[in-house]
Design a protein around this motif. Sequence first.
Motif, PDB file in Angstrom:
ATOM      1  N   LEU A  35      42.474  55.948  24.951  1.00  0.00           N
ATOM      2  CA  LEU A  35      41.597  55.045  25.207  1.00  0.00           C
ATOM      3  C   LEU A  35      40.040  56.800  24.820  1.00  0.00           C
ATOM      4  O   LEU A  35      39.408  56.268  24.367  1.00  0.00           O
ATOM      5  CB  LEU A  35      41.197  55.173  25.758  1.00  0.00           C
ATOM      6  CG  LEU A  35      41.937  53.368  26.969  1.00  0.00           C
ATOM      7  CD1 LEU A  35      41.769  52.878  27.931  1.00  0.00           C
ATOM      8  CD2 LEU A  35      40.749  52.688  25.690  1.00  0.00           C
ATOM      9  N   ALA A  55      43.362  50.887  34.332  1.00  0.00           N
ATOM     10  CA  ALA A  55      44.047  50.919  33.959  1.00  0.00           C
ATOM     11  C   ALA A  55      45.311  51.649  34.308  1.00  0.00           C
ATOM     12  O   ALA A  55      45.913  50.902  34.023  1.00  0.00           O
ATOM     13  CB  ALA A  55      44.149  51.977  32.268  1.00  0.00           C
ATOM     14  N   TYR A  73      39.410  35.669  46.361  1.00  0.00           N
ATOM     15  CA  TYR A  73      40.557  35.143  46.496  1.00  0.00           C
ATOM     16  C   TYR A  73      41.416  35.137  45.844  1.00  0.00           C
ATOM     17  O   TYR A  73      42.012  37.385  45.351  1.00  0.00           O
ATOM     18  CB  TYR A  73      39.479  34.079  44.557  1.00  0.00           C
ATOM     19  CG  TYR A  73      39.833  35.462  43.510  1.00  0.00           C
ATOM     20  CD1 TYR A  73      38.668  36.505  42.680  1.00  0.00           C
ATOM     21  CD2 TYR A  73      40.813  35.069  42.923  1.00  0.00           C
ATOM     22  CE1 TYR A  73      38.631  37.230  42.103  1.00  0.00           C
ATOM     23  CE2 TYR A  73      40.926  36.547  41.360  1.00  0.00           C
ATOM     24  CZ  TYR A  73      39.916  37.393  41.117  1.00  0.00           C
ATOM     25  OH  TYR A  73      40.348  37.796  40.632  1.00  0.00           O
ATOM     26  N   VAL A 115      33.149  35.410  34.874  1.00  0.00           N
ATOM     27  CA  VAL A 115      32.453  36.520  34.450  1.00  0.00           C
ATOM     28  C   VAL A 115      32.854  37.859  34.667  1.00  0.00           C
ATOM     29  O   VAL A 115      32.496  38.904  33.918  1.00  0.00           O
ATOM     30  CB  VAL A 115      30.908  36.288  34.768  1.00  0.00           C
ATOM     31  CG1 VAL A 115      30.173  35.658  34.424  1.00  0.00           C
ATOM     32  CG2 VAL A 115      30.539  36.649  36.011  1.00  0.00           C
ATOM     33  N   LEU A 121      29.909  50.106  33.403  1.00  0.00           N
ATOM     34  CA  LEU A 121      31.179  49.924  32.360  1.00  0.00           C
ATOM     35  C   LEU A 121      31.248  48.507  31.314  1.00  0.00           C
ATOM     36  O   LEU A 121      30.858  48.355  30.487  1.00  0.00           O
ATOM     37  CB  LEU A 121      32.437  50.187  32.837  1.00  0.00           C
ATOM     38  CG  LEU A 121      33.566  50.366  31.895  1.00  0.00           C
ATOM     39  CD1 LEU A 121      33.328  51.601  31.359  1.00  0.00           C
ATOM     40  CD2 LEU A 121      35.466  50.072  32.435  1.00  0.00           C
ATOM     41  N   ILE A 175      47.594  43.098  40.754  1.00  0.00           N
ATOM     42  CA  ILE A 175      46.665  42.762  41.791  1.00  0.00           C
ATOM     43  C   ILE A 175      46.609  41.630  42.759  1.00  0.00           C
ATOM     44  O   ILE A 175      47.006  40.614  41.921  1.00  0.00           O
ATOM     45  CB  ILE A 175      45.449  43.111  41.188  1.00  0.00           C
ATOM     46  CG1 ILE A 175      45.347  44.176  40.435  1.00  0.00           C
ATOM     47  CG2 ILE A 175      44.184  42.023  41.973  1.00  0.00           C
ATOM     48  CD1 ILE A 175      43.798  44.366  39.662  1.00  0.00           C
ATOM     49  N   GLY A 192      41.159  39.217  44.340  1.00  0.00           N
ATOM     50  CA  GLY A 192      39.505  39.958  44.543  1.00  0.00           C
ATOM     51  C   GLY A 192      38.351  39.588  45.435  1.00  0.00           C
ATOM     52  O   GLY A 192      38.704  38.216  46.263  1.00  0.00           O
ATOM     53  N   ARG A 228      34.762  38.632  46.289  1.00  0.00           N
ATOM     54  CA  ARG A 228      33.620  38.068  45.781  1.00  0.00           C
ATOM     55  C   ARG A 228      32.518  38.008  47.072  1.00  0.00           C
ATOM     56  O   ARG A 228      32.985  37.942  48.645  1.00  0.00           O
ATOM     57  CB  ARG A 228      33.512  36.656  45.168  1.00  0.00           C
ATOM     58  CG  ARG A 228      33.884  36.440  44.005  1.00  0.00           C
ATOM     59  CD  ARG A 228      33.771  37.464  42.969  1.00  0.00           C
ATOM     60  NE  ARG A 228      33.859  37.452  41.468  1.00  0.00           N
ATOM     61  CZ  ARG A 228      35.618  38.234  41.392  1.00  0.00           C
ATOM     62  NH1 ARG A 228      35.468  39.534  41.754  1.00  0.00           N
ATOM     63  NH2 ARG A 228      35.717  38.209  40.669  1.00  0.00           N
ATOM     64  N   ALA A 248      52.915  46.832  36.447  1.00  0.00           N
ATOM     65  CA  ALA A 248      53.182  45.744  34.973  1.00  0.00           C
ATOM     66  C   ALA A 248      54.619  45.753  34.469  1.00  0.00           C
ATOM     67  O   ALA A 248      55.602  45.550  34.002  1.00  0.00           O
ATOM     68  CB  ALA A 248      52.391  44.722  34.180  1.00  0.00           C
TER      69      ALA A 248
HETATM   70  C1  HEM Z   1      48.044  44.780  34.412  1.00  0.00           C
HETATM   71  C2  HEM Z   1      47.541  45.210  34.321  1.00  0.00           C
HETATM   72  C3  HEM Z   1      46.636  45.279  34.183  1.00  0.00           C
HETATM   73  C4  HEM Z   1      46.053  43.622  35.411  1.00  0.00           C
HETATM   74  C5  HEM Z   1      47.006  43.027  35.801  1.00  0.00           C
HETATM   75  C6  HEM Z   1      44.124  43.753  35.531  1.00  0.00           C
HETATM   76  C7  HEM Z   1      44.037  42.784  36.137  1.00  0.00           C
HETATM   77  C8  HEM Z   1      42.734  42.800  36.646  1.00  0.00           C
HETATM   78  C9  HEM Z   1      42.017  42.172  37.444  1.00  0.00           C
HETATM   79  C10 HEM Z   1      42.721  40.956  38.070  1.00  0.00           C
HETATM   80  C11 HEM Z   1      40.614  41.864  37.405  1.00  0.00           C
HETATM   81  C12 HEM Z   1      39.239  41.414  38.441  1.00  0.00           C
HETATM   82  C13 HEM Z   1      39.111  42.122  39.836  1.00  0.00           C
HETATM   83  C14 HEM Z   1      38.328  40.779  40.657  1.00  0.00           C
HETATM   84  O1  HEM Z   1      38.213  40.192  39.756  1.00  0.00           O
HETATM   85  O2  HEM Z   1      37.237  41.105  40.980  1.00  0.00           O
HETATM   86  C15 HEM Z   1      40.036  42.959  36.476  1.00  0.00           C
HETATM   87  C16 HEM Z   1      39.257  43.813  36.553  1.00  0.00           C
HETATM   88  C17 HEM Z   1      38.811  44.887  35.875  1.00  0.00           C
HETATM   89  N1  HEM Z   1      39.561  45.556  34.525  1.00  0.00           N
HETATM   90 FE1  HEM Z   1      41.388  45.106  34.719  1.00  0.00          FE
HETATM   91  N2  HEM Z   1      43.705  44.987  35.058  1.00  0.00           N
HETATM   92  C18 HEM Z   1      44.912  45.194  34.034  1.00  0.00           C
HETATM   93  C19 HEM Z   1      44.247  46.716  32.643  1.00  0.00           C
HETATM   94  C20 HEM Z   1      43.597  46.703  32.635  1.00  0.00           C
HETATM   95  C21 HEM Z   1      43.030  48.131  31.813  1.00  0.00           C
HETATM   96  C22 HEM Z   1      43.876  48.403  30.507  1.00  0.00           C
HETATM   97  C23 HEM Z   1      42.002  48.426  31.579  1.00  0.00           C
HETATM   98  C24 HEM Z   1      40.699  48.952  30.930  1.00  0.00           C
HETATM   99  C25 HEM Z   1      40.573  50.059  30.810  1.00  0.00           C
HETATM  100  C26 HEM Z   1      40.878  47.245  32.972  1.00  0.00           C
HETATM  101  C27 HEM Z   1      40.068  47.460  32.663  1.00  0.00           C
HETATM  102  C28 HEM Z   1      39.233  46.382  34.000  1.00  0.00           C
HETATM  103  C29 HEM Z   1      37.850  46.033  34.314  1.00  0.00           C
HETATM  104  C30 HEM Z   1      36.476  46.993  33.434  1.00  0.00           C
HETATM  105  C31 HEM Z   1      37.810  45.214  34.906  1.00  0.00           C
HETATM  106  C32 HEM Z   1      36.041  44.414  35.940  1.00  0.00           C
HETATM  107  C33 HEM Z   1      35.799  44.245  35.454  1.00  0.00           C
HETATM  108  C34 HEM Z   1      34.459  43.816  36.157  1.00  0.00           C
HETATM  109  O3  HEM Z   1      34.034  44.033  37.033  1.00  0.00           O
HETATM  110  O4  HEM Z   1      33.655  42.661  35.699  1.00  0.00           O
HETATM  111  N3  HEM Z   1      42.260  46.865  33.284  1.00  0.00           N
HETATM  112  N4  HEM Z   1      41.264  43.800  35.718  1.00  0.00           N
END
Ligand code: HEM
Length: 437
Positions: A122, A222, A319, A363, A66, A293, A296, A298, A229
């Motif tokens: 979406l 999502a 972390y 990243v 993705l 959350i 994460g 690593r 939140a």
């Molecule tokens: C308040 C809402 C949200 C919070 C607090 C949040 C928080 C996070 C965090 C902390 C990570 C990183 C996890 C890590 O470090 O391994 C993450 C990754 C991700 N989030 Fe969100 N997220 C939210 C909403 C969304 C939404 C709405 C979408 C998409 C529809 C989304 C898509 C993603 C994707 C695709 C990743 C993976 C990125 C990667 O692995 O490079 N998130 N999210």
Amino acid sequence: MLFEGLELVSALATLAACLVSVTLLLAVSQQLWQLRWAATRDKSCKLPIPKGSMGFPLIGETGHWLLQVFSKIFSHEALESYLPKIQLVIQDTLRAWSSQPEAINVYQEAQRLTFRMAVRVLLGFSIPEEDLGHLFEVYQQFVENVFSLPVDLPFSGYRRGIQARQILQKGLEKAIREKLQCTQGKDYSDALDILIESSKEHGKEMTMQELKDGTLELIFAAYATTASASTSLIMQLLKHPAVLEKLREELRAQGLLHGGGCPCEGTLRLDTLSSLRYLDCVIKEVMRLFTPISGGYRTVLQTFELDGFQIPKGWSVMYSIRDTHDTAPVFKDVNVFDPDRFSQARSEDKDGRFHYLPFGGGVRTCLGKHLAKLFLKVLAVELASTSRFELATRTFPRITLVPVLHPVDGLSVKFFGLDSNQNEILPETEAMLSATV
Ligand code: HEM
């Protein structure tokens, strides 16, 4: 005093036990998942299987996939085109909440709302309301079992998760096929359109399996985070009426305090939302104090030093977002809900890059963070301008942190619609309006 102390110790012990269990479960599932793939090696062939990770149980590496194909989904232009649809889904939902004579379980309904946003906006699926409800229930079953030990026995969480995923994939396949056949009458490109188009541009037609995995991954990312939140936002607006009033003042000053009954599609634009400085502070503060959350994981790619210790290559490290927010020296009165700490005058988050990271960092930072913030802002605007809401229980519920932060037993709230003069609309009238939308 002594009892309070004991209660706190016991709550902390329970929390620590939960965190350790979830971490262990994750680590064991991950290892078993790797073993499962290693076991599929064809022993009659001398060649090794390819290097690399098999990702997480059930969802594998679809997150990575993705990431590679499509940050386009969250570009400025894409967000601008989702905005009116998000606004409509939220207005529709708030109207339905106000038309209920009983209190609403906010956490449960926020999950339904974010699911609906992901599926309708979406992904652009026009699934009938009844089927959407059924899909939501199956989806909940999938999410509840996603971190199960990969032991395929009848009635095991793993089996239930797999079954739910199969039903979901069938439903998604049907929706995708219908969507691909019916392209007329569309006034914007949703995430799925962008996904299909951008893969064509890269000379790669996506298979049905890839499309199903991609859509499931989008909903997964999502759903729980945004619902958590949204619930925290509503809880803080209830706890802090002065904050809600200040928000209303800001909306009034911008001419955005419209009343119920009117869909007002297109009223909000990205630049309008960006100009609402106090709203931005409120959302930031909710995300600081109630980060959905915890952190994460690593894998250390290169040995590094931390506080005089070596962290060897190959170790798995976590972390913690929550600990970072709790201990960051830049935040004054760290446990106080104080949106003004993010105001231009104070800008507490500007001192140092790594004190505020509700969406992770580096990243692998959250791809959907702008969409999530957009959603929360629209929810706050609509709540402040079209609803009055009050806690339906004597006290506020306790908060639990796993799997994402949420109130134990949900959050029970009674909603009332407001008309353009900020007078309450009768639930019967709301029900009628709701039925006609
Ligand atoms: C308040 C809402 C949200 C919070 C607090 C949040 C928080 C996070 C965090 C902390 C990570 C990183 C996890 C890590 O470090 O391994 C993450 C990754 C991700 N989030 Fe969100 N997220 C939210 C909403 C969304 C939404 C709405 C979408 C998409 C529809 C989304 C898509 C993603 C994707 C695709 C990743 C993976 C990125 C990667 O692995 O490079 N998130 N999210």
